[in-house]
Scaffold this motif. Structure first.
Motif, PDB file in Angstrom:
ATOM      1  N   GLY A 121       0.801  -1.217   0.000  1.00 48.60           N
ATOM      2  CA  GLY A 121       0.000   0.000   0.000  1.00 48.60           C
ATOM      3  C   GLY A 121       0.834   1.266   0.000  1.00 48.60           C
ATOM      4  N   HIS A 140      -0.136   5.907   1.790  1.00 46.46           N
ATOM      5  CA  HIS A 140      -0.314   4.565   2.355  1.00 46.46           C
ATOM      6  C   HIS A 140      -1.774   4.183   2.132  1.00 46.46           C
ATOM      7  N   ASP A 142      -4.985   1.470   1.632  1.00 41.12           N
ATOM      8  CA  ASP A 142      -5.489   0.223   2.205  1.00 41.12           C
ATOM      9  C   ASP A 142      -6.239  -0.566   1.145  1.00 41.12           C
ATOM     10  N   GLY A 143      -6.385  -1.874   1.409  1.00 40.28           N
ATOM     11  CA  GLY A 143      -7.189  -2.721   0.550  1.00 40.28           C
ATOM     12  C   GLY A 143      -6.357  -3.711  -0.229  1.00 40.28           C
ATOM     13  N   ILE A 148      -5.734  -0.644  -4.071  1.00 37.26           N
ATOM     14  CA  ILE A 148      -4.521   0.179  -3.990  1.00 37.26           C
ATOM     15  C   ILE A 148      -4.254   0.860  -5.325  1.00 37.26           C
TER      16      ILE A 148
END
Length: 164
Positions: A121, A140, A142-143, A148
């Protein structure tokens, strides 16, 4: 940050294209972790040749060096996912194109490849205008891999006209 939908990315690309055209600028992209998605979003728009010059997908160290002029020393010392590398990528994109503005991205979309220093990320994005601004920012996201990459495209396009 929420993950943008296809419709939201298309609208952002359309708006970005209009702003580029109004500013008489063409865009060049230098993409690693996004795999050409920024270029795809921009060229999905009919008439995009008015504001899109070209895009380079540079996954390997060798491609970053050959196509964008990223120095081997930079990659060895800082790695591909670094401020130093993304700044050389964005500069190289402008040097090797006719565009007036460039965006470059390098990061770790996952699911593997992360580390304690650079977790999945982590994405560096840089923007540069010929004869103007140059900046980079670490994100940064998430996922999963798709999430991303979607967030990367969104931030890359949003940042083109962000205040310096």
């Amino acid at each position: 940050m929420t993950v943008p939908t296809d419709t939201e990315l298309a609208e952002l690309a359309r708006t970005t294209g209009q702003r580029l055209q109004q500013a008489s600028l063409q865009l060049v992209t230098a993409e690693s972790c996004s795999g050409g998605w920024i270029a795809k979003a921009m060229t999905d728009i009919a008439g995009s040749s008015a504001f899109f010059d070209c895009g380079m997908v540079v996954y390997s160290y060798e491609a970053k060096q050959r196509l964008l002029g990223v120095r081997a020393q930079t990659l060895e010392q800082f790695g591909a996912v670094s401020r130093e590398t993304v700044m050389e990528m964005v500069s190289g994109a402008l040097v090797n194109s006719g565009a007036g503005v460039a965006v470059a991205v390098t990061g770790i979309a996952g699911p593997g490849g992360g580390s304690a220093d650079k977790p999945v990320g982590s994405v560096w994005i840089a923007w540069k205008q010929r004869g103007g601004y140059a900046r980079a920012q670490l994100f940064h996201f998430d996922g999963d891999r798709d999430a991303i990459r979607r967030q990367t495209v969104q931030q890359a396009l949003t940042g083109i006209f962000a205040p310096v």
